[in-house]
Design a protein around this motif. Sequence first.
Motif, short mmCIF file in Angstrom:
data_model
loop_
_atom_site.label_atom_id
_atom_site.label_comp_id
_atom_site.label_asym_id
_atom_site.label_seq_id
_atom_site.Cartn_x
_atom_site.Cartn_y
_atom_site.Cartn_z
N TYR A 235 -41.50 45.42 11.64
CA TYR A 235 -41.30 46.88 12.70
C TYR A 235 -41.21 48.14 11.47
O TYR A 235 -40.69 47.94 10.49
N ASN A 302 -48.33 47.69 10.04
CA ASN A 302 -47.80 48.65 10.54
C ASN A 302 -48.18 50.00 9.93
O ASN A 302 -48.31 51.03 10.70
N SER A 305 -51.80 51.20 10.61
CA SER A 305 -52.18 51.63 12.27
C SER A 305 -51.68 53.02 12.16
O SER A 305 -52.11 53.79 13.27
N THR A 333 -43.69 51.47 14.82
CA THR A 333 -44.69 50.38 15.23
C THR A 333 -43.94 49.00 15.38
O THR A 333 -42.73 48.68 14.57
N CYS A 335 -45.11 44.94 15.08
CA CYS A 335 -46.27 44.07 14.83
C CYS A 335 -45.77 42.58 15.02
O CYS A 335 -44.59 42.27 14.80
N ILE A 390 -50.09 44.90 17.46
CA ILE A 390 -49.21 46.17 17.18
C ILE A 390 -49.01 47.09 18.42
O ILE A 390 -50.09 47.40 18.98
N ILE A 392 -47.65 50.64 19.25
CA ILE A 392 -47.30 51.93 18.67
C ILE A 392 -46.61 52.80 19.53
O ILE A 392 -47.35 53.34 20.63
N ALA A 399 -42.26 50.64 21.42
CA ALA A 399 -43.47 49.98 20.68
C ALA A 399 -43.48 48.45 20.87
O ALA A 399 -44.47 47.68 21.08
N CYS A 403 -46.11 46.09 22.74
CA CYS A 403 -46.67 44.95 21.83
C CYS A 403 -46.62 43.54 22.72
O CYS A 403 -47.38 43.05 22.80
#
Length: 438
Positions: A235, A302, A305, A333, A335, A390, A392, A399, A403
Amino acid sequence: MKVLIVGGGAREHAVSKALKKNPAVKLYSVMKNRNPGIMRLCEEVSHHDELDTTRTAEFAAKMGVDFAFVGPEAPLAAGCADVLENAGIPCIGPKAVLARIESDKEFMRGLLDKYNIPCNLRHKTFDSVSEASSYLDSVGCDVAVKPVGLTGGKGVKVMGEQLSNVDDAKAYVREVIEGGIGGGKVIIEEKAVGEEFTLMAFVDGENIALMPAVQDHKRAFVGDTGHNTGGMGSYSDSNHLLPFLSESVVEEAGRVIKETVRALKKETGEKYKGILYGQFMLGRDLKVIEFNCRFGDPEAMNVLSILESDLAGVCQDIVRGRLGDVKFSGQATVCKYIVPEGYGVKSTAGQRLTIDEEKIKSLGAVLYYAAVNEEAGEIFTTSSRSVGVIGIADTISEAERICEEAVESVRGEHIYHRRDIGTSGLIEKKLDGLKGLR
Ligand code: GLY
């Protein structure tokens, strides 16, 4: 502008997607698997072993590419940038002598010592089991035992974590040296305690441009438990720091990266052009855990993006040695990697995945394909990580929510992901852990 991307994982999918945002880019790829995300973006793909650098350079020359971007460390350590540059093709990714910053941990620690770069750890390298064992008896502190060479990020064992005591450490030393793991040499380092973070930089040989800080999660299971993996998720925060990181710590880490780039040039006479990845531990002091000669995986997802600058333009600036500012949006972000059960130990490969890409897009999330194969329009897992998802948003927790919602659109048998990455519960635990140290 014709660009070759080498590598077939989610990191390379993220690089490809960022490059293709520039409408002038025509993309070509070398990968051994059949990554559908990258393949869709490419004009032509050569499916061959990424370590076959001669074949890669022949393909690049035949396609007339303007430059190449090499994603993974193994082809860089095998001289991919050297072979490409000898064929007149500039490369984003360092030559082999510079890639030693990752492929040879003895070289990395020695470089930091020689050029008085701060944040180094006490260390000693051995190729003799008995000498390493005597050292372990006398060292008087907890240590990390690492193979000196490449092991795909899974070779590090630390006392108090994977090693319960000195006898365990000795047994692992024997396994590495006698088993020829990572070149059959071990480096024993003092154990660094605290929270790890990743700081990566674009580098043109002289100038660097730092990226947002990211925290990866290497352990396989919830609560940072289980064996080490290549990384289960990561993250980043909207202010490009992390909840436990101050601006001054990131500045200190940035200075270490800058000094390392200078030292590499002095030591080798070569300019480092590509991505330099610093992994740091923030405890009582800041320490360098390792350097990598490429984007982190998952960390690349991360940062790429939220990249606002044109990646193709940044790469051209690196080639020409005139790297300037690189801009990222002020968003957080999260992920999460979806991986086959047993990943990192004994994976269940060959499972069919169904993925609702439209749904993921509609949630504002992004999906990157990793080590999967597309066959007759269907996606199959391999033994490595399958897809990265991911979220965002303006905050880490939003986020994370996006996700998790998007992850629901990836379906298959015998797959899992870590639900806790990016959650406030796990982040609070990390903050609490640091309180006793700083
Ligand atoms: N995320 C760890 C690595 O890329 O090595």
